[in-house]
Design a protein around this motif. Sequence first.
Motif, PDB file in Angstrom:
ATOM      1  N   VAL A  60       0.422   3.935  -3.016  1.00 46.14           N
ATOM      2  CA  VAL A  60      -0.011   5.301  -2.742  1.00 46.14           C
ATOM      3  C   VAL A  60       1.021   6.317  -3.233  1.00 46.14           C
ATOM      4  O   VAL A  60       0.669   7.315  -3.862  1.00 46.14           O
ATOM      5  CB  VAL A  60      -0.299   5.485  -1.233  1.00 46.14           C
ATOM      6  CG1 VAL A  60      -0.347   6.937  -0.830  1.00 46.14           C
ATOM      7  CG2 VAL A  60      -1.590   4.782  -0.874  1.00 46.14           C
ATOM      8  N   LEU A  61       2.290   6.065  -2.965  1.00 47.26           N
ATOM      9  CA  LEU A  61       3.297   7.043  -3.355  1.00 47.26           C
ATOM     10  C   LEU A  61       3.516   7.076  -4.867  1.00 47.26           C
ATOM     11  O   LEU A  61       3.669   8.153  -5.448  1.00 47.26           O
ATOM     12  CB  LEU A  61       4.609   6.795  -2.612  1.00 47.26           C
ATOM     13  CG  LEU A  61       4.551   7.042  -1.106  1.00 47.26           C
ATOM     14  CD1 LEU A  61       5.915   6.834  -0.476  1.00 47.26           C
ATOM     15  CD2 LEU A  61       4.002   8.417  -0.778  1.00 47.26           C
ATOM     16  N   VAL A  62       3.504   5.926  -5.516  1.00 43.88           N
ATOM     17  CA  VAL A  62       3.660   5.912  -6.972  1.00 43.88           C
ATOM     18  C   VAL A  62       2.442   6.543  -7.636  1.00 43.88           C
ATOM     19  O   VAL A  62       2.564   7.356  -8.558  1.00 43.88           O
ATOM     20  CB  VAL A  62       3.926   4.487  -7.500  1.00 43.88           C
ATOM     21  CG1 VAL A  62       3.813   4.429  -9.015  1.00 43.88           C
ATOM     22  CG2 VAL A  62       5.309   4.009  -7.052  1.00 43.88           C
ATOM     23  N   GLU A  63       1.247   6.210  -7.158  1.00 42.41           N
ATOM     24  CA  GLU A  63       0.031   6.790  -7.739  1.00 42.41           C
ATOM     25  C   GLU A  63      -0.086   8.292  -7.499  1.00 42.41           C
ATOM     26  O   GLU A  63      -0.813   8.968  -8.211  1.00 42.41           O
ATOM     27  CB  GLU A  63      -1.216   6.076  -7.220  1.00 42.41           C
ATOM     28  CG  GLU A  63      -1.397   4.701  -7.823  1.00 42.41           C
ATOM     29  CD  GLU A  63      -2.657   3.993  -7.367  1.00 42.41           C
ATOM     30  OE1 GLU A  63      -3.449   4.574  -6.593  1.00 42.41           O
ATOM     31  OE2 GLU A  63      -2.843   2.835  -7.780  1.00 42.41           O
ATOM     32  N   SER A  64       0.651   8.824  -6.530  1.00 40.76           N
ATOM     33  CA  SER A  64       0.638  10.268  -6.302  1.00 40.76           C
ATOM     34  C   SER A  64       1.265  11.007  -7.478  1.00 40.76           C
ATOM     35  O   SER A  64       1.034  12.196  -7.661  1.00 40.76           O
ATOM     36  CB  SER A  64       1.378  10.624  -5.012  1.00 40.76           C
ATOM     37  OG  SER A  64       2.793  10.547  -5.201  1.00 40.76           O
ATOM     38  N   GLY A  65       2.066  10.297  -8.265  1.00 36.51           N
ATOM     39  CA  GLY A  65       2.740  10.914  -9.393  1.00 36.51           C
ATOM     40  C   GLY A  65       4.033  11.603  -9.034  1.00 36.51           C
ATOM     41  O   GLY A  65       4.735  12.106  -9.901  1.00 36.51           O
ATOM     42  N   ALA A  66       4.375  11.644  -7.771  1.00 34.18           N
ATOM     43  CA  ALA A  66       5.573  12.345  -7.325  1.00 34.18           C
ATOM     44  C   ALA A  66       6.830  11.498  -7.424  1.00 34.18           C
ATOM     45  O   ALA A  66       7.928  12.035  -7.468  1.00 34.18           O
ATOM     46  CB  ALA A  66       5.392  12.830  -5.893  1.00 34.18           C
ATOM     47  N   VAL A  67       6.685  10.187  -7.434  1.00 31.48           N
ATOM     48  CA  VAL A  67       7.839   9.294  -7.498  1.00 31.48           C
ATOM     49  C   VAL A  67       7.569   8.174  -8.491  1.00 31.48           C
ATOM     50  O   VAL A  67       6.419   7.862  -8.808  1.00 31.48           O
ATOM     51  CB  VAL A  67       8.191   8.699  -6.112  1.00 31.48           C
ATOM     52  CG1 VAL A  67       8.550   9.789  -5.124  1.00 31.48           C
ATOM     53  CG2 VAL A  67       7.070   7.846  -5.563  1.00 31.48           C
ATOM     54  N   ASP A  68       8.647   7.586  -8.955  1.00 27.25           N
ATOM     55  CA  ASP A  68       8.539   6.454  -9.874  1.00 27.25           C
ATOM     56  C   ASP A  68       8.742   5.120  -9.165  1.00 27.25           C
ATOM     57  O   ASP A  68       8.281   4.098  -9.637  1.00 27.25           O
ATOM     58  CB  ASP A  68       9.578   6.568 -10.991  1.00 27.25           C
ATOM     59  CG  ASP A  68       9.339   7.768 -11.879  1.00 27.25           C
ATOM     60  OD1 ASP A  68       8.163   8.113 -12.113  1.00 27.25           O
ATOM     61  OD2 ASP A  68      10.332   8.376 -12.323  1.00 27.25           O
ATOM     62  N   VAL A 116      10.755   0.195   0.500  1.00 23.26           N
ATOM     63  CA  VAL A 116      10.208   0.156   1.855  1.00 23.26           C
ATOM     64  C   VAL A 116      11.019  -0.835   2.678  1.00 23.26           C
ATOM     65  O   VAL A 116      11.250  -1.964   2.250  1.00 23.26           O
ATOM     66  CB  VAL A 116       8.723  -0.266   1.864  1.00 23.26           C
ATOM     67  CG1 VAL A 116       8.179  -0.269   3.287  1.00 23.26           C
ATOM     68  CG2 VAL A 116       7.892   0.641   0.959  1.00 23.26           C
ATOM     69  N   VAL A 117      11.431  -0.391   3.849  1.00 27.13           N
ATOM     70  CA  VAL A 117      12.141  -1.245   4.799  1.00 27.13           C
ATOM     71  C   VAL A 117      11.315  -1.301   6.065  1.00 27.13           C
ATOM     72  O   VAL A 117      10.947  -0.268   6.616  1.00 27.13           O
ATOM     73  CB  VAL A 117      13.548  -0.695   5.114  1.00 27.13           C
ATOM     74  CG1 VAL A 117      14.219  -1.509   6.210  1.00 27.13           C
ATOM     75  CG2 VAL A 117      14.399  -0.650   3.853  1.00 27.13           C
ATOM     76  N   ILE A 118      11.020  -2.515   6.508  1.00 29.07           N
ATOM     77  CA  ILE A 118      10.342  -2.688   7.797  1.00 29.07           C
ATOM     78  C   ILE A 118      11.393  -3.042   8.829  1.00 29.07           C
ATOM     79  O   ILE A 118      12.215  -3.937   8.618  1.00 29.07           O
ATOM     80  CB  ILE A 118       9.260  -3.775   7.735  1.00 29.07           C
ATOM     81  CG1 ILE A 118       8.117  -3.301   6.838  1.00 29.07           C
ATOM     82  CG2 ILE A 118       8.751  -4.106   9.138  1.00 29.07           C
ATOM     83  CD1 ILE A 118       6.920  -4.213   6.807  1.00 29.07           C
ATOM     84  N   THR A 119      11.357  -2.314   9.929  1.00 28.80           N
ATOM     85  CA  THR A 119      12.280  -2.556  11.028  1.00 28.80           C
ATOM     86  C   THR A 119      11.486  -2.664  12.323  1.00 28.80           C
ATOM     87  O   THR A 119      10.361  -2.171  12.409  1.00 28.80           O
ATOM     88  CB  THR A 119      13.331  -1.427  11.128  1.00 28.80           C
ATOM     89  OG1 THR A 119      14.276  -1.757  12.152  1.00 28.80           O
ATOM     90  CG2 THR A 119      12.686  -0.087  11.441  1.00 28.80           C
ATOM     91  N   HIS A 120      12.088  -3.279  13.302  1.00 28.57           N
ATOM     92  CA  HIS A 120      11.462  -3.353  14.629  1.00 28.57           C
ATOM     93  C   HIS A 120      12.409  -2.793  15.681  1.00 28.57           C
ATOM     94  O   HIS A 120      12.300  -3.116  16.862  1.00 28.57           O
ATOM     95  CB  HIS A 120      11.018  -4.779  14.938  1.00 28.57           C
ATOM     96  CG  HIS A 120       9.939  -5.230  14.014  1.00 28.57           C
ATOM     97  ND1 HIS A 120       8.646  -4.763  14.084  1.00 28.57           N
ATOM     98  CD2 HIS A 120       9.967  -6.051  12.951  1.00 28.57           C
ATOM     99  CE1 HIS A 120       7.921  -5.291  13.121  1.00 28.57           C
ATOM    100  NE2 HIS A 120       8.701  -6.070  12.420  1.00 28.57           N
ATOM    101  N   GLU A 142       0.827  -1.211   0.000  1.00 25.51           N
ATOM    102  CA  GLU A 142       0.000   0.000   0.000  1.00 25.51           C
ATOM    103  C   GLU A 142       0.861   1.262   0.000  1.00 25.51           C
ATOM    104  O   GLU A 142       0.528   2.240  -0.673  1.00 25.51           O
ATOM    105  CB  GLU A 142      -0.959   0.009   1.194  1.00 25.51           C
ATOM    106  CG  GLU A 142      -2.162  -0.876   0.989  1.00 25.51           C
ATOM    107  CD  GLU A 142      -3.029  -0.382  -0.162  1.00 25.51           C
ATOM    108  OE1 GLU A 142      -3.700   0.661  -0.014  1.00 25.51           O
ATOM    109  OE2 GLU A 142      -3.011  -1.037  -1.216  1.00 25.51           O
ATOM    110  N   VAL A 143       1.945   1.263   0.742  1.00 24.41           N
ATOM    111  CA  VAL A 143       2.858   2.407   0.753  1.00 24.41           C
ATOM    112  C   VAL A 143       3.389   2.643  -0.660  1.00 24.41           C
ATOM    113  O   VAL A 143       3.364   3.768  -1.164  1.00 24.41           O
ATOM    114  CB  VAL A 143       4.014   2.187   1.758  1.00 24.41           C
ATOM    115  CG1 VAL A 143       5.149   3.171   1.524  1.00 24.41           C
ATOM    116  CG2 VAL A 143       3.495   2.286   3.188  1.00 24.41           C
ATOM    117  N   ARG A 144       3.835   1.580  -1.307  1.00 25.81           N
ATOM    118  CA  ARG A 144       4.334   1.711  -2.683  1.00 25.81           C
ATOM    119  C   ARG A 144       3.240   2.230  -3.615  1.00 25.81           C
ATOM    120  O   ARG A 144       3.460   3.152  -4.404  1.00 25.81           O
ATOM    121  CB  ARG A 144       4.843   0.364  -3.192  1.00 25.81           C
ATOM    122  CG  ARG A 144       6.153  -0.056  -2.597  1.00 25.81           C
ATOM    123  CD  ARG A 144       6.667  -1.353  -3.236  1.00 25.81           C
ATOM    124  NE  ARG A 144       7.824  -1.834  -2.529  1.00 25.81           N
ATOM    125  CZ  ARG A 144       7.782  -2.797  -1.593  1.00 25.81           C
ATOM    126  NH1 ARG A 144       6.643  -3.396  -1.298  1.00 25.81           N
ATOM    127  NH2 ARG A 144       8.887  -3.169  -0.979  1.00 25.81           N
TER     128      ARG A 144
END
Length: 112
Positions: free
Chosen positions: A77-85, A89-93, A73-75
């Motif tokens: 949303v940000l790609v669909e914003s048109g601001a990035v290609d 994403v890195v998940i950390t704990h 979802e992060v990917r």
Amino acid sequence: MSRDLLSVTRFLAPGTETAQLREELRSVIDPELGIDIVSLGLVYGVELNGRVAAVVMTTTTPACPLGEYLTDEVRRVLVESGAVDRVEVVITHAPAWSADMMSAETKQAFGW
């Protein structure tokens, strides 16, 4: 619709790019809690390098079954914003998520 590559500054105000990308992430909702990942405190950092965004985030627990869903979802949303290609994403704990990381409004919504 034209898919011409445009400068990121055509979409994002210079100097506020990462804050605006973080704001876009408010549309990513944790389906179990019904709250966006920014308000939950799951987003640790957002960086921008050209038209590539890097997001460091966490899940509420290391065993959370929603990690892949949230990163997808992060990917999206940000790609669909048109601001990035592209979005990395890195998940950390580290540090481990705690309820203290939630926004004041979110804590209040949960009655805390």
